[in-house]
Motif scaffolding. Sequence first.
Motif, short mmCIF file in Angstrom:
data_model
loop_
_atom_site.label_atom_id
_atom_site.label_comp_id
_atom_site.label_asym_id
_atom_site.label_seq_id
_atom_site.Cartn_x
_atom_site.Cartn_y
_atom_site.Cartn_z
N THR A 64 0.83 -1.20 0.00
CA THR A 64 0.00 0.00 0.00
C THR A 64 0.87 1.25 0.00
O THR A 64 1.99 1.24 0.51
CB THR A 64 -0.92 0.03 1.24
OG1 THR A 64 -1.70 1.23 1.19
CG2 THR A 64 -0.13 -0.01 2.53
N ARG A 65 0.33 2.30 -0.57
CA ARG A 65 0.98 3.61 -0.55
C ARG A 65 0.25 4.55 0.40
O ARG A 65 0.61 5.73 0.49
CB ARG A 65 1.01 4.21 -1.96
CG ARG A 65 1.84 3.40 -2.96
CD ARG A 65 1.79 4.06 -4.33
NE ARG A 65 2.56 3.30 -5.32
CZ ARG A 65 2.65 3.64 -6.61
NH1 ARG A 65 2.01 4.73 -7.05
NH2 ARG A 65 3.35 2.90 -7.44
N ARG A 66 -0.76 4.05 1.07
CA ARG A 66 -1.57 4.90 1.95
C ARG A 66 -1.68 4.28 3.34
O ARG A 66 -2.78 3.92 3.78
CB ARG A 66 -2.96 5.10 1.34
CG ARG A 66 -2.93 5.79 -0.02
CD ARG A 66 -4.33 5.89 -0.60
NE ARG A 66 -4.31 6.59 -1.88
CZ ARG A 66 -4.06 6.01 -3.04
NH1 ARG A 66 -3.78 4.70 -3.10
NH2 ARG A 66 -4.06 6.72 -4.16
N LEU A 71 -4.45 2.89 8.71
CA LEU A 71 -4.41 3.09 10.16
C LEU A 71 -5.73 3.68 10.65
O LEU A 71 -6.29 3.22 11.67
CB LEU A 71 -3.25 4.03 10.52
CG LEU A 71 -3.15 4.43 11.99
CD1 LEU A 71 -2.95 3.20 12.88
CD2 LEU A 71 -2.00 5.42 12.20
N MET A 72 -6.25 4.66 9.92
CA MET A 72 -7.52 5.27 10.30
C MET A 72 -8.64 4.24 10.28
O MET A 72 -9.42 4.13 11.23
CB MET A 72 -7.85 6.42 9.35
CG MET A 72 -9.21 7.06 9.60
SD MET A 72 -9.68 8.26 8.33
CE MET A 72 -9.92 7.17 6.91
N ARG A 73 -8.73 3.46 9.19
CA ARG A 73 -9.78 2.45 9.08
C ARG A 73 -9.63 1.39 10.16
O ARG A 73 -10.62 0.92 10.73
CB ARG A 73 -9.77 1.79 7.71
CG ARG A 73 -10.10 2.72 6.55
CD ARG A 73 -10.30 1.96 5.26
NE ARG A 73 -11.55 1.22 5.26
CZ ARG A 73 -11.63 -0.10 5.33
NH1 ARG A 73 -10.53 -0.85 5.40
NH2 ARG A 73 -12.82 -0.70 5.33
N ARG A 172 -8.96 2.48 -4.81
CA ARG A 172 -7.55 2.85 -4.91
C ARG A 172 -6.64 1.81 -4.25
O ARG A 172 -5.41 1.93 -4.34
CB ARG A 172 -7.31 4.20 -4.23
CG ARG A 172 -8.26 5.31 -4.69
CD ARG A 172 -8.00 6.58 -3.91
NE ARG A 172 -9.10 7.53 -4.05
CZ ARG A 172 -9.17 8.69 -3.41
NH1 ARG A 172 -8.19 9.03 -2.59
NH2 ARG A 172 -10.20 9.50 -3.58
N GLU A 173 -7.20 0.85 -3.56
CA GLU A 173 -6.43 -0.14 -2.84
C GLU A 173 -6.95 -1.54 -3.18
O GLU A 173 -8.12 -1.72 -3.50
CB GLU A 173 -6.54 0.09 -1.33
CG GLU A 173 -5.91 1.38 -0.84
CD GLU A 173 -4.40 1.34 -0.84
OE1 GLU A 173 -3.84 0.25 -0.56
OE2 GLU A 173 -3.78 2.37 -1.12
#
Length: 291
Positions: A64-66, A71-73, A172-173
């Motif tokens: 992942t690039r995000r 972390l938020m999810r 996006r993922e």
Amino acid sequence: MSSSFKGILCMCGGVLCLALGDAITKWLGETHSPLQIIFFRTLVSLPLIALIARFNGGLRKLSTRRPGIHLMRGLIFTGTMICFMWGLTLLPLAETTAIAFAAPLFVNLLSVPLLGERVDRTTLLATCLGFVGVLVVVRPGGSSFQPAALIVVGAAIFYALTMITARRYGDREHLWAMVFYTTLVPMLVSAVTLPWVWQMPAPIHWPFFLLAGVLGVGAMIGLTLAFRYAPAALAAPFDYTALLWAVLLGWWLWDEVPDLWVFVGGTLIIVSGLAIAYHERRVALNRRPTA
């Protein structure tokens, strides 16, 4: 066997895994903290998810690039698990399940300010009907009101936020990256708390910790395959078989017999969900270009 029938079977199987996992969690919660249960469930689930990803495109699907989004999810989903498992230890299984069905209703409402989506009148009316059902089950202000019901409402809100973030960032993922990190974060958070909540499991508890994790992955696979084989509008209504399993398991294991208002409220919530699914299917069909 038709593809749609396979989808229905997968949905029912996935829902059964969820119901059995919830019953095990409720039983384990009689002697263990929800945080300890979360740790073991995610500890078992995480390598199974990685293994599934390995055979569905390779472990590169987990890249992942995000990391901040995951972390938020993961933190939001940690809130979901804590509230739901805590609620399971305080309320009857059927009542907890009925209240948790409010999650899609919160998705509809929160998608307006958070995603900028529009909710038409039919969906709004059906959502309001569902919330009436939640109020009937919870009965705030009544003599039988249990504050623990608000904890499960909190779980439904957290889960709705998890679904909304999946809708926003899911394209996006990779799917398995979304699932993997949403499982990893609760494991890490609960691991940090273990020195304060640890209770040595009895020998009989160990296999059920393992089984709860396996059932969680089984539910994920079943629900994923259900929407792969069958149209969402056909498969989604069978999610409500969870209430039937919750009533049966609660009665069998704890002699819990829901009162009339739980059935009335649960019915309103289910009718609301079915109405929304039917309406969305009609809207989708009307949007298809004609030849």
